[in-house]
Design an enzyme around this catalytic site. Sequence first.
Site, PDB file in Angstrom:
ATOM      1  N   ASP A  98       0.819  -1.225   0.000  1.00 54.14           N
ATOM      2  CA  ASP A  98       0.000   0.000   0.000  1.00 54.14           C
ATOM      3  C   ASP A  98       0.852   1.274   0.000  1.00 54.14           C
ATOM      4  OD1 ASP A  98      -2.189  -1.773   0.288  1.00 54.14           O
ATOM      5  OD2 ASP A  98      -2.087  -1.639   2.475  1.00 54.14           O
ATOM      6  N   GLU A 113     -11.370   0.535  -3.432  1.00 53.74           N
ATOM      7  CA  GLU A 113     -10.504   0.981  -2.327  1.00 53.74           C
ATOM      8  C   GLU A 113      -9.267   1.632  -2.940  1.00 53.74           C
ATOM      9  OE1 GLU A 113      -9.587  -2.631  -0.154  1.00 53.74           O
ATOM     10  OE2 GLU A 113      -8.345  -3.416  -1.751  1.00 53.74           O
TER      11      GLU A 113
HETATM   12  O1  FUB Z   1      -3.481  -3.504   3.330  1.00 54.43           O
HETATM   13  C1  FUB Z   1      -4.811  -3.773   3.700  1.00 54.43           C
HETATM   14  C2  FUB Z   1      -5.749  -3.383   2.608  1.00 54.43           C
HETATM   15  O2  FUB Z   1      -5.475  -4.106   1.428  1.00 54.43           O
HETATM   16  C3  FUB Z   1      -5.648  -1.947   2.170  1.00 54.43           C
HETATM   17  O3  FUB Z   1      -6.203  -1.043   3.065  1.00 54.43           O
HETATM   18  C4  FUB Z   1      -6.316  -2.044   0.861  1.00 54.43           C
HETATM   19  O4  FUB Z   1      -6.160  -0.928   0.036  1.00 54.43           O
HETATM   20  C5  FUB Z   1      -5.684  -3.294   0.294  1.00 54.43           C
HETATM   21  O5  FUB Z   1      -4.458  -3.037  -0.312  1.00 54.43           O
END
Ligand code: FUB
Length: 391
Positions: free
Chosen positions: A80, A288
Amino acid sequence: MNDCTRTTNAGRRHTPWRAAPLAAPLSAAIALLAGCSAGTTPPAASGATPAATAAPAVAAAADPSRYLSQPLVTGLYTADPSAHVFNGRVYVYGSHDIETGIPMDDLGTEFAMRDYRPLSMDAIGAPVTVHDVALDIANVPWADKQMWAPDAAEKGGKYYLYFPAKDRQGMFRIGVASGDRPEGPFKAEPEAIKGSFSIDPAVFRDDDGAYYMAFGGLWGGQLQRWKSGRYDAADDTQPADDKPALSPKIVRLDAAMTGLAEKPRDLVILDEAGKPLLSKDHDRRFFEASWLHKYKGNYYFSYSTGDTHYIVYAMSKTPYGPYTYKGRLLDPVLGWTNHHSIVEVGGKWWLFYHDSQLSNGDTHLRNIKQPVELHYNADGTMQEINPLPKP
Ligand code: FUB
């Protein structure tokens, strides 16, 4: 945990949403995994040492030459990436993935990260420093578990780390911690940011000095539980297929950088006909991994489509939007999640992203990659990048 069954992109948080078909480019990632073998050893986290001296990961079974780019560091699992230039140095704030043995589920419970380890480098391609723990969940009074994708901002010589975590009621909130140095340590505010919810904060400083935070995430990110404006832990449904998809949120931060200056608004993403993207449009709708940047007067909102595994983007003339969908920026990577950031360094634009190369495809054990240069077309659109160019 190198169970090959998890390494297909249909793995994470599979039911009841797994009905979405696999996108065609995934065949490359899946083919890559055909030779997946068990038994890589998780690399141990290192101290604040240049990556060159950090303990190397055991070689992955997959041929490294198949990847467009190699892991940025190999001494720990990182994910991330949120990249920024502070004081002329490149800093990357990301998740610090760990193995906890928690089984995979629909809510991403296996992503049980507990601290943040910033990375930094003098320039793109220069040796990378893995900094000490900048913030540990033990020092965040309100947080219980799951420190997911963070971001950082600088204002007036002070540095702010924004991060999602679950509180003791199991609700994702966004917290902020501050410090005097870009690499930390950061001291957390005693409470989560009032009015915050869900995951994946991305903080953007506009040319007029205003700071905006985009955020949100479906499924395990809990955005669907806020459909009514209030949290409903029992409601994990998405809008009907022919209704507008859930929007990510955007909000201006207050002058102190520790609170919201207003109520979060929907960051609406329109199709080419000016209609909001629909809930059924899994190839394009927001899932996301928000990121905001600006180039030649245009605002760009880029994000992951989650269960179809693309990084895509939309453009607007204002930070609040509405934004118009423009296309794909990054094709699926090895592993379920796709998450990125975009930053200008040395007059060039760079895409930071992650995959699961070091763990041979274990979705919750990821590694940030060496950034790749991003190219704009004359009309401001961005060129699509394939992270697995070789079959
Ligand atoms: O790293 C946990 C979660 O997985 C993140 O918050 C999302 O964006 C995905 O990458």
